[in-house]
Design a protein around this motif. Structure first.
Motif, PDB file in Angstrom:
ATOM      1  N   ASP A   1     -21.645 -16.023 -44.058  1.00 37.81           N
ATOM      2  CA  ASP A   1     -22.163 -16.579 -45.312  1.00 37.81           C
ATOM      3  C   ASP A   1     -21.353 -17.783 -45.772  1.00 37.81           C
ATOM      4  OD1 ASP A   1     -23.995 -14.534 -45.303  1.00 37.81           O
ATOM      5  OD2 ASP A   1     -22.995 -13.338 -46.844  1.00 37.81           O
ATOM      6  N   VAL A   2     -20.102 -17.868 -45.323  1.00 41.28           N
ATOM      7  CA  VAL A   2     -19.253 -19.023 -45.636  1.00 41.28           C
ATOM      8  C   VAL A   2     -19.415 -20.103 -44.566  1.00 41.28           C
ATOM      9  CG1 VAL A   2     -16.884 -19.816 -45.986  1.00 41.28           C
ATOM     10  CG2 VAL A   2     -17.601 -17.570 -46.862  1.00 41.28           C
ATOM     11  N   GLU A   3     -19.403 -19.690 -43.311  1.00 36.60           N
ATOM     12  CA  GLU A   3     -19.508 -20.641 -42.196  1.00 36.60           C
ATOM     13  C   GLU A   3     -20.748 -21.511 -42.295  1.00 36.60           C
ATOM     14  OE1 GLU A   3     -18.037 -19.454 -37.990  1.00 36.60           O
ATOM     15  OE2 GLU A   3     -18.812 -17.620 -38.906  1.00 36.60           O
TER      16      GLU A   3
ATOM     17  N   GLU B   1     -16.030 -22.660 -52.763  1.00 35.79           N
ATOM     18  CA  GLU B   1     -15.851 -21.543 -53.693  1.00 35.79           C
ATOM     19  C   GLU B   1     -16.042 -20.205 -52.987  1.00 35.79           C
ATOM     20  OE1 GLU B   1     -17.595 -19.952 -58.012  1.00 35.79           O
ATOM     21  OE2 GLU B   1     -18.532 -21.652 -56.987  1.00 35.79           O
ATOM     22  N   ARG B   2     -17.042 -20.117 -52.122  1.00 36.96           N
ATOM     23  CA  ARG B   2     -17.262 -18.879 -51.369  1.00 36.96           C
ATOM     24  C   ARG B   2     -16.046 -18.543 -50.511  1.00 36.96           C
ATOM     25  NH1 ARG B   2     -23.276 -17.603 -49.046  1.00 36.96           N
ATOM     26  NH2 ARG B   2     -24.366 -17.649 -51.049  1.00 36.96           N
ATOM     27  N   ALA B   3     -15.549 -19.553 -49.806  1.00 37.16           N
ATOM     28  CA  ALA B   3     -14.401 -19.330 -48.927  1.00 37.16           C
ATOM     29  C   ALA B   3     -13.197 -18.845 -49.725  1.00 37.16           C
ATOM     30  CB  ALA B   3     -14.066 -20.611 -48.176  1.00 37.16           C
TER      31      ALA B   3
ATOM     32  N   PRO C   1     -15.680 -11.485 -52.910  1.00 40.18           N
ATOM     33  CA  PRO C   1     -16.922 -12.264 -52.750  1.00 40.18           C
ATOM     34  C   PRO C   1     -17.933 -11.906 -53.833  1.00 40.18           C
ATOM     35  CG  PRO C   1     -16.819 -10.493 -51.134  1.00 40.18           C
ATOM     36  CD  PRO C   1     -15.493 -10.498 -51.835  1.00 40.18           C
ATOM     37  N   GLU C   2     -18.465 -12.920 -54.485  1.00 42.83           N
ATOM     38  CA  GLU C   2     -19.396 -12.684 -55.597  1.00 42.83           C
ATOM     39  C   GLU C   2     -20.803 -13.189 -55.301  1.00 42.83           C
ATOM     40  OE1 GLU C   2     -17.701 -14.423 -59.083  1.00 42.83           O
ATOM     41  OE2 GLU C   2     -15.889 -13.173 -59.033  1.00 42.83           O
ATOM     42  N   TRP C   3     -20.988 -13.883 -54.164  1.00 44.59           N
ATOM     43  CA  TRP C   3     -22.313 -14.464 -53.903  1.00 44.59           C
ATOM     44  C   TRP C   3     -23.346 -13.418 -53.511  1.00 44.59           C
ATOM     45  CZ3 TRP C   3     -18.135 -15.210 -50.604  1.00 44.59           C
ATOM     46  CH2 TRP C   3     -18.235 -14.646 -49.332  1.00 44.59           C
ATOM     47  N   ASN C   4     -22.886 -12.189 -53.197  1.00 42.68           N
ATOM     48  CA  ASN C   4     -23.837 -11.134 -52.838  1.00 42.68           C
ATOM     49  C   ASN C   4     -24.287 -10.357 -54.065  1.00 42.68           C
ATOM     50  OD1 ASN C   4     -21.433  -9.905 -53.348  1.00 42.68           O
ATOM     51  ND2 ASN C   4     -21.228  -8.891 -51.357  1.00 42.68           N
ATOM     52  N   GLN C   5     -24.218 -11.011 -55.214  1.00 41.56           N
ATOM     53  CA  GLN C   5     -24.714 -10.443 -56.456  1.00 41.56           C
ATOM     54  C   GLN C   5     -25.775 -11.385 -57.021  1.00 41.56           C
ATOM     55  OE1 GLN C   5     -21.339  -9.761 -59.053  1.00 41.56           O
ATOM     56  NE2 GLN C   5     -20.036  -9.176 -57.324  1.00 41.56           N
TER      57      GLN C   5
END
Length: 680
Positions: free
Chosen positions: A92-94, A128-130, A138-142
């Motif tokens: 998800d970061v790559e 920001e994800r990294a 990690p907060e992007w899975n919300q």
């Protein structure tokens, strides 16, 4: 992916219930008021007659900014890999670093100043994800809308997909999945896809009714050559990635698409009729390639893989499908009209109002949005939403009666039947199979089929096929084979000897639907000009695949290829028997004679100083995979980013060096027969 559907009595009941509900909607929506068109999803080309704005190229300082942000993400990813971070979260970061790298490699694909500005915002999200993953938070899975990623098995590319969660999502309960294929988006790079997905929905783009579904937005590798090859694989790989991360009800996966996404949905749904609970398909172009002058017989034959998709309409018998478009968009409404007309030829007449027709005896639904161009009216959107609800509620279940048509063993499966051999590829093959007595008795009629696999046969006792009675031993799978005059029960698994069968039937371009490895020559060539031409062809294919399919293919030097590679990949060998050690190993095992002086196929012979073969064949070193010589996809350059890419060389070609050119001159080409031999 396992799939099932509906028996005839249940289908009739569902159709009646659907028709009654539609009448209620029709009463609630005044037919006298003109329909308000739903705007085409983001990415539609400008209206006809409107010249596109000139492309905007990034300034050096803007590219430097993209490079700096990309390298920041890459440095953090390297650190995370060293610390064995969760591979899925790392992907998800790559994908953000990959988005930046591809923009740096193909900066002309920005196209607009807005896209340049969007890339900065997207790369900042990646940084920001990294940083979140480094901190273990990690907060992007919300949240309701999420960008996720997966690594493709075809070429290892890390690719994005969008997820939209329903209100009050409960991860403990299996959710239905709507799979969305976008329309033409020529410059929707990874960065633009991510930016466009996460921004609010534009006004006028009516959302689909919430039935508790998760929606998957597929990237499609930009346009994926009209959702073919890697574009097609992206759909199934994205679905598999979502199923690993979310609680998906496998019986309630529904395919949806519009415009070029509709074109892709036509081809994917009718080629894989047991993969989806239903399909909603808007518009989609109709190919007229077969009417163009100069097409050779072997080229016309391979058009039947994808470009005659309306002739596959019988597969709607086991796939609830709603085809629609605006009545003022005749060029793309034609796809629905042709499919409906073909279903009528198959014996399933249409009934109802002209703008709302149902296929009698098959779950086909046909709608036209009144006073609407390339879009969907509110009334039709309501009808479609109800269609999705009815079939989503019902879900897939294995039918007792299957009607199936195919033209190739690449697309050969419908629930409990698989066509694993044909009398003649690219001619229509039919299976009409019905089971009764709780699966004890089978009545099957076939045409142009030589090998048929039946599953779910644990209770089978008797099979009648083409009027012939066979006594069988029950089991999870039964294979039947025909010698042209009689059927017999055969052993399960691949037939002995060389036969065109599923995913081993050609043409050359078929190798690029599965994981493949390009093998670069390192030895001393027999003929320098031939070797240089092969290397130019390799470089062109690598560049076009990267640009339009968004990932560089796997490449190895011939000296580094291992037995494990031969087991895992279709191998694509470039060079000649002097320069490529693997080509040398195969000389005498392929249907072409190649010496330092001549290259010959059948009775045709050409000077090896300027000619060489390009072909596909079951790899003699691993017959479960292909070997390909000296070519990538044989389509034209424009086919990579178009609606269709026509295979130009069939199964084999002899080509001639064209000095300085990336594509050699084709001298002769054709198709092997069903036993991988030259036709007599």
């Amino acid at each position: 992916m396992k799939r099932p559907l509906t028996s005839a009595p249940t289908f009739v009941f569902a159709t009646l219930a659907f028709a009654l509900a539609i009448r209620v909607i029709a009463q609630q929506t005044s037919p006298a008021s003109p329909a308000t068109p739903q705007s085409q999803p983001p990415g539609r080309a400008p209206a006809k007659g409107t010249p596109p704005p000139p492309p905007v190229n990034p300034k050096p300082e803007e590219l430097a900014k993209v490079k700096d942000k990309t390298e920041q993400i890459e440095a953090l990813v390297k650190d995370l890999k060293a610390k064995s971070a969760d591979p899925e979260l790392l992907g998800d970061v790559e994908v953000y670093a990959k988005a930046g790298r591809m923009l740096l490699e193909f900066p002309d694909m920005f196209g607009t100043q807005a896209a340049i500005d969007h890339s900065f915002l997207v790369l900042d999200q990646g940084i920001e994800r990294a940083q979140q993953l480094v901190s273990g938070k990690p907060e992007w899975n919300q949240g309701k809308k999420q960008i996720r990623a997966y690594h493709s098995g075809i070429d290892g590319a890390v690719l994005p997909y969008g997820i939209t969660l329903p209100e009050n999502y409960d991860s403990t309960k299996p959710a239905r999945l709507y799979v969305w294929l976008h329309g033409r988006q020529n410059n929707t790079t990874e960065a633009e896809f991510i930016y466009g997905f996460l921004r609010p929905r534009p006004p006028g783009n009516a959302p689909v009714a919430d039935q508790g579904q998760i929606q998957l937005d597929c990237f499609g590798r930009i346009n994926g050559a009209g959702w073919h090859w890697a574009g097609e694989a992206d759909v199934f790989e994205s679905i598999a990635a979502v199923k690993k991360r979310f609680n998906i009800d496998d019986k309630r996966i529904i395919l949806r698409g519009f415009s070029q996404g509709g074109e892709g949905a036509w081809h994917i749904s009718l080629h894989h009729p047991d993969s989806f609970a239903a399909a909603e398909i808007g518009a989609g172009t109709v190919s007229r390639r077969a009417q163009q002058p100069g097409m050779q017989p072997y080229q016309l034959a391979t058009l039947r893989i994808w470009e005659n998709i309306s002739e596959w309409a019988l597969n709607i018998y086991n796939l609830p499908l709603a085809g629609h478009d605006g009545e003022q968009d005749p060029g793309q409404l034609e796809s629905s009209l042709r499919a409906r007309a073909q279903l009528e030829k198959e014996g399933f007449p249409s009934e109802g109002d002209p703008d709302y027709l149902r296929s009698k005896g098959a779950p086909g639904l046909w709608m036209a949005s009144k006073n609407t161009g390339h879009g969907t009216s509110p009334l039709v959107r309501q009808r479609l939403d109800l269609f999705l609800k009815v079939w989503g509620d019902k879900g897939r279940s294995s039918p007792d009666h299957i009607r199936f048509v195919t033209y190739t063993t690449r697309y050969n499966r419908d629930y409990w039947i698989s066509v694993d051999g044909l009398d003649q590829h690219y001619e229509r093959a039919d299976v009409d199979a019905e089971r009764s007595g709780d699966g004890a008795v089978y009545d099957i009629k076939t045409k142009n089929v030589t090998r048929l696999v039946l599953r779910e046969t644990e209770s089978a006792r008797e099979i009648k096929i083409d009027g012939q009675d066979l006594k069988v031993k029950s089991g999870p799978e039964i294979t039947l084979a025909s010698n042209g005059s009689a059927w017999k029960v055969d052993k399960n698994g691949r037939a002995s000897g060389l036969h065109k069968t599923h995913a081993l039937q050609g043409p050359i371009d078929d190798a690029f639907l599965d994981p493949f490895l390009l093998v670069r020559p390192t030895g001393t060539p027999w003929n320098d000009e031939v070797n240089r031409q092969a290397l130019r062809t390799l470089a062109r294919f690598d560049r076009l695949w990267a640009r339009f399919f968004r990932g560089h293919p796997y490449v190895k030097d011939d000296k580094d290829v291992t037995e494990a590679d031969l087991a895992k990949y279709h191998v694509v060998l470039f060079g000649d028997p002097g320069s490529n050690r693997w080509i040398a190993k195969l000389i005498g095992k392929l249907p072409v004679k190649w010496t330092k002086d001549t290259v010959a196929i059948g009775a045709q012979s050409f000077p090896a100083s300027e000619s060489f073969p390009a072909l596909i064949y079951p790899n003699p070193l691993n017959p479960a995979k292909y070997v390909v010589l000296n070519t990538g996809l044989t389509i034209e350059d424009r086919g990579y980013n178009g609606d269709y890419g026509t295979p130009l060389w069939g199964d084999y070609a002899i080509v001639k060096v064209k000095a300085g050119a990336e594509v050699p001159e084709m001298l002769t080409a054709g198709l092997f027969d069903e036993n991988w031999k030259l036709p007599k």
